[in-house]
Scaffold this motif. Structure first.
Motif, PDB file in Angstrom:
ATOM      1  N   ASP A  75       8.844   9.244  -7.220  1.00  8.74           N
ATOM      2  CA  ASP A  75       9.138   7.790  -6.255  1.00  8.74           C
ATOM      3  C   ASP A  75       8.988   7.825  -5.928  1.00  8.74           C
ATOM      4  N   ALA A  76       9.062   6.937  -4.966  1.00 10.22           N
ATOM      5  CA  ALA A  76      10.418   6.642  -3.535  1.00 10.22           C
ATOM      6  C   ALA A  76      11.013   6.385  -4.025  1.00 10.22           C
ATOM      7  N   THR A  77      11.827   5.659  -4.696  1.00 14.68           N
ATOM      8  CA  THR A  77      13.238   5.279  -5.645  1.00 14.68           C
ATOM      9  C   THR A  77      13.802   6.338  -5.692  1.00 14.68           C
ATOM     10  N   GLY A  78      12.866   7.020  -6.574  1.00 14.35           N
ATOM     11  CA  GLY A  78      13.829   8.855  -7.139  1.00 14.35           C
ATOM     12  C   GLY A  78      14.146   9.699  -6.225  1.00 14.35           C
ATOM     13  N   THR A  79      13.337   9.608  -5.355  1.00 11.56           N
ATOM     14  CA  THR A  79      13.601  10.742  -4.432  1.00 11.56           C
ATOM     15  C   THR A  79      14.912   9.622  -3.994  1.00 11.56           C
ATOM     16  N   ALA A  80      14.964   8.773  -3.102  1.00 17.25           N
ATOM     17  CA  ALA A  80      15.778   7.820  -3.115  1.00 17.25           C
ATOM     18  C   ALA A  80      16.815   8.099  -3.467  1.00 17.25           C
ATOM     19  N   GLU A  81      17.090   7.975  -4.459  1.00 19.20           N
ATOM     20  CA  GLU A  81      18.414   8.352  -5.564  1.00 19.20           C
ATOM     21  C   GLU A  81      18.761   9.135  -5.740  1.00 19.20           C
ATOM     22  N   ARG A  82      18.173  10.227  -5.778  1.00 19.79           N
ATOM     23  CA  ARG A  82      18.829  11.924  -5.877  1.00 19.79           C
ATOM     24  C   ARG A  82      18.994  12.717  -4.153  1.00 19.79           C
ATOM     25  N   LEU A  83      18.427  12.105  -3.436  1.00 19.28           N
ATOM     26  CA  LEU A  83      19.145  12.599  -2.128  1.00 19.28           C
ATOM     27  C   LEU A  83      20.628  11.436  -2.110  1.00 19.28           C
ATOM     28  N   LEU A 115      18.861  19.451   3.745  1.00 19.75           N
ATOM     29  CA  LEU A 115      18.116  18.226   3.630  1.00 19.75           C
ATOM     30  C   LEU A 115      16.547  18.636   3.255  1.00 19.75           C
ATOM     31  N   ALA A 116      15.690  19.559   3.927  1.00 17.81           N
ATOM     32  CA  ALA A 116      14.303  19.905   3.019  1.00 17.81           C
ATOM     33  C   ALA A 116      14.331  20.327   1.961  1.00 17.81           C
ATOM     34  N   ALA A 117      15.043  21.182   1.381  1.00 16.94           N
ATOM     35  CA  ALA A 117      15.314  22.237   0.471  1.00 16.94           C
ATOM     36  C   ALA A 117      15.983  21.507  -0.844  1.00 16.94           C
ATOM     37  N   LEU A 118      15.974  20.545  -0.802  1.00 17.42           N
ATOM     38  CA  LEU A 118      17.075  19.183  -1.860  1.00 17.42           C
ATOM     39  C   LEU A 118      15.264  18.468  -1.917  1.00 17.42           C
ATOM     40  N   PHE A 119      14.492  17.643  -0.018  1.00 13.23           N
ATOM     41  CA  PHE A 119      13.340  16.590  -0.505  1.00 13.23           C
ATOM     42  C   PHE A 119      12.020  17.346  -1.612  1.00 13.23           C
ATOM     43  N   ALA A 120      12.610  18.356  -1.254  1.00  8.59           N
ATOM     44  CA  ALA A 120      11.123  19.376  -1.431  1.00  8.59           C
ATOM     45  C   ALA A 120      11.032  19.717  -3.256  1.00  8.59           C
ATOM     46  N   GLY A 156       0.776  -0.765  -0.092  1.00 12.01           N
ATOM     47  CA  GLY A 156      -0.244   0.033   0.126  1.00 12.01           C
ATOM     48  C   GLY A 156       0.935   1.166  -0.078  1.00 12.01           C
ATOM     49  N   LEU A 157       1.797   0.992  -0.042  1.00 14.67           N
ATOM     50  CA  LEU A 157       2.693   2.126   0.657  1.00 14.67           C
ATOM     51  C   LEU A 157       3.911   1.629  -1.162  1.00 14.67           C
ATOM     52  N   ASP A 158       4.668   2.984  -1.725  1.00 15.58           N
ATOM     53  CA  ASP A 158       5.623   2.819  -2.196  1.00 15.58           C
ATOM     54  C   ASP A 158       7.307   3.135  -1.470  1.00 15.58           C
ATOM     55  N   THR A 159       7.812   2.031  -1.440  1.00 15.33           N
ATOM     56  CA  THR A 159       8.781   1.906  -0.358  1.00 15.33           C
ATOM     57  C   THR A 159      10.031   1.815  -1.120  1.00 15.33           C
ATOM     58  N   ALA A 160      11.016   2.604  -0.048  1.00 13.04           N
ATOM     59  CA  ALA A 160      12.851   2.680  -0.564  1.00 13.04           C
ATOM     60  C   ALA A 160      13.361   3.233   0.894  1.00 13.04           C
ATOM     61  N   LEU A 161      14.344   1.806   0.526  1.00  6.92           N
ATOM     62  CA  LEU A 161      15.532   2.187   1.258  1.00  6.92           C
ATOM     63  C   LEU A 161      17.064   2.291   1.050  1.00  6.92           C
ATOM     64  N   VAL A 162      17.821   2.677   1.494  1.00  6.84           N
ATOM     65  CA  VAL A 162      19.112   2.883   0.765  1.00  6.84           C
ATOM     66  C   VAL A 162      20.228   2.703   1.852  1.00  6.84           C
ATOM     67  N   TYR A 163      21.013   2.001   2.110  1.00 13.89           N
ATOM     68  CA  TYR A 163      22.003   1.220   3.264  1.00 13.89           C
ATOM     69  C   TYR A 163      22.967   1.619   3.240  1.00 13.89           C
ATOM     70  N   GLU A 164      24.087   1.936   3.680  1.00  6.62           N
ATOM     71  CA  GLU A 164      25.557   2.065   2.896  1.00  6.62           C
ATOM     72  C   GLU A 164      26.216   2.409   3.814  1.00  6.62           C
ATOM     73  N   PRO A 165      27.476   0.967   4.549  1.00  6.73           N
ATOM     74  CA  PRO A 165      27.931   1.304   5.455  1.00  6.73           C
ATOM     75  C   PRO A 165      28.913   1.800   4.891  1.00  6.73           C
ATOM     76  N   ALA A 166      29.559   2.824   6.047  1.00  5.07           N
ATOM     77  CA  ALA A 166      31.146   3.419   5.814  1.00  5.07           C
ATOM     78  C   ALA A 166      32.163   2.491   5.199  1.00  5.07           C
ATOM     79  N   GLY A 167      32.908   3.092   4.937  1.00  4.77           N
ATOM     80  CA  GLY A 167      34.413   1.983   4.467  1.00  4.77           C
ATOM     81  C   GLY A 167      34.330   0.807   4.033  1.00  4.77           C
ATOM     82  N   VAL A 179      12.415   5.834   2.601  1.00  7.74           N
ATOM     83  CA  VAL A 179      11.315   6.588   2.325  1.00  7.74           C
ATOM     84  C   VAL A 179      10.204   6.167   1.560  1.00  7.74           C
ATOM     85  N   LEU A 180       8.534   6.718   2.426  1.00  8.62           N
ATOM     86  CA  LEU A 180       7.489   5.571   2.610  1.00  8.62           C
ATOM     87  C   LEU A 180       6.384   6.819   1.579  1.00  8.62           C
ATOM     88  N   ARG A 181       6.061   6.598   0.530  1.00 11.15           N
ATOM     89  CA  ARG A 181       5.329   7.078  -0.447  1.00 11.15           C
ATOM     90  C   ARG A 181       3.580   6.775  -0.139  1.00 11.15           C
TER      91      ARG A 181
END
Length: 430
Positions: A389-397, A378-383, A205-216, A417-419
């Motif tokens: 969609d959720a995936t596009g938002t996550a990738e742009r950020l 972050l808020a300005a870029l999110f706006a 029921g929601l458009d869902t995207a996740l980014v998870y990237e450990p550093a190093g 990201v939950l849309r």
């Protein structure tokens, strides 16, 4: 930087020849070798680099065997290097047929003469020469063997043998360091698999995207974490958190947080009650944990969100018109005060609205003195992600975080990201 000149083929093997090899930059060579070998995380790369450092400066060819902790196994021929590339495979075949034995116990880490490889391999103009082997010894334990050969000599000068022994000690240390790093990286991967959800991240029921990237590369598990859990009545719980610190102690807190959150949610505790109890558990570990924790309930095309933000970057909601606002109020980190009573805030996602949760690997991405979220960046870029969609938002950020500074991120990067789909969009499938 002084250049170490290779001894001319056919030169006499006396003391003068030894000085010809060692007096022209031997200390510079060893310093260069230490610098180049340090920090490598792959023992085969260490072996490869060792061969390239030795050939053709001191030898016509070089071979490196690596030995693991299982003494019953034969050493592995990890790298063969020759001044003439056309001879490499011939040399490899000969060395595989007749590998060098370990050096005598009385000569650990000492260079000793050994037979020239059989079948005339590694010859230069079909002229055999002198060959020596040196065990790669560190802490009294052999991790492999270094073998070099020089055509046209009856024996290698003593000065060169001493230089090779010094070089072999540096190679041995680099091999051991690479193995320790590989072991830590493997432990980290195993821990990380156990600390994160195995199921696909998606909320029906929601458009869902996740980014998870450990550093190093190969860093310890235990920094950022996330979770999504479906409750029996159709509600969902989600979490995005960050343990302060790193290493196995932080991994312990991460390993504690997700199971506790799940257990308490299934037992019917509310969002703030769940964090009250997790706060006490984290405090007993003498660590701090920041988290945004929430619940999603679906009704008549709307999604009711109940959120608590404990010491974490505030979750943001962008409505269908592009307006961005915080979805929760800031509260104290978990683990600071055991008697803290957490509160929750509520918001409703209408069709076309998007909820964004991030860790401080996003907001505190640094470029000199400037942070990514300075001036509500972050808020300005999110706006500006309206219409994605959720995936596009996550990738742009994600791309914006990487582009913010030239160096790679030094902290873990995570965002959820939950849309809520607009009426003319197909709802996400479960």
């Amino acid at each position: 930087r002084p250049v170490v000149r290779p001894l001319p083929a056919g030169a006499a093997p006396g003391a003068d020849a030894g000085r010809e090899w060692t007096d022209n930059g031997a200390l510079s060579f060893l310093a260069e070798a230490s610098d180049l070998l340090a920090g490598h995380t792959d023992e085969d790369k260490v072996a490869s680099l060792a061969g390239q450092l030795v050939v053709p400066r001191f030898a016509d060819w070089c071979a490196v065997w690596l030995r693991d902790d299982d003494r019953s196994r034969l050493p592995r021929l990890a790298r063969v290097w020759h001044a003439h590339e056309s001879h490499i495979e011939e040399l490899r075949a000969a060395l595989l047929q007749d590998p060098p034995p370990a050096a005598p116990r009385t000569l650990p880490g000492r260079a000793v003469a050994c037979p020239w490889p059989s079948a005339g391999a590694a010859r230069d103009g079909r002229t055999p020469g002198a060959a020596v082997r040196c065990d790669l010894v560190v802490g009294g334990r052999s991790v492999g063997t270094l073998m070099i050969g020089r055509a046209g000599l009856a024996r290698l000068p003593d000065e060169v043998l001493g230089l090779i022994e010094d070089f072999a000690r540096r190679v041995a240390l680099a091999v051991l360091s690479a193995r320790r790093y590989a072991l830590q990286a493997n432990i980290s991967r195993i821990l990380q698999r156990g600390l994160l959800p195995r199921e696909e991240v998606a909320v029906p029921g929601l458009d869902t995207a996740l980014v998870y990237e450990p550093a190093g590369e190969g860093t310890w598990a235990g920094g950022d974490f996330y979770d999504l859990l479906r409750l029996p009545d159709g509600r969902w719980r989600f979490a995005l958190g960050d343990v302060c610190g790193s290493g196995p102690e932080a991994a312990v807190v991460t390993g504690l947080a997700r199971p506790v959150l799940r257990l308490l949610a299934r037992e019917g505790y509310s969002v703030p009650e769940t964090l009250d109890r997790l706060n006490r558990e984290v405090g007993e570990q003498a660590r701090f944990l920041s988290v945004v924790y929430g619940e999603l309930a679906f009704r008549d095309g709307l999604v009711d969100c109940t959120l608590t933000c404990a010491g974490h970057p505030l979750p943001l909601v962008r409505d269908a018109s592009g307006t961005v606002r915080p979805a929760a109020r800031p509260q104290l980190l978990l683990g600071v005060e055991q008697e803290t009573a957490y509160e929750s805030q509520s918001c409703t996602l209408h069709p076309g609205d998007t909820l964004l949760c991030v860790t401080d690997g996003v907001t505190e991405r640094r470029r000199g003195r400037q942070l990514f979220d300075d001036g509500d960046g972050l808020a300005a870029l999110f706006a500006d992600c309206a219409g994605l969609d959720a995936t596009g938002t996550a990738e742009r950020l994600r791309r914006a975080v990487y582009a913010f500074a030239p160096e790679l991120p030094a902290d873990d990067l995570a965002m959820l990201v939950l849309r809520s789909p607009a009426p003319d969009e197909a709802p996400a499938s479960g």
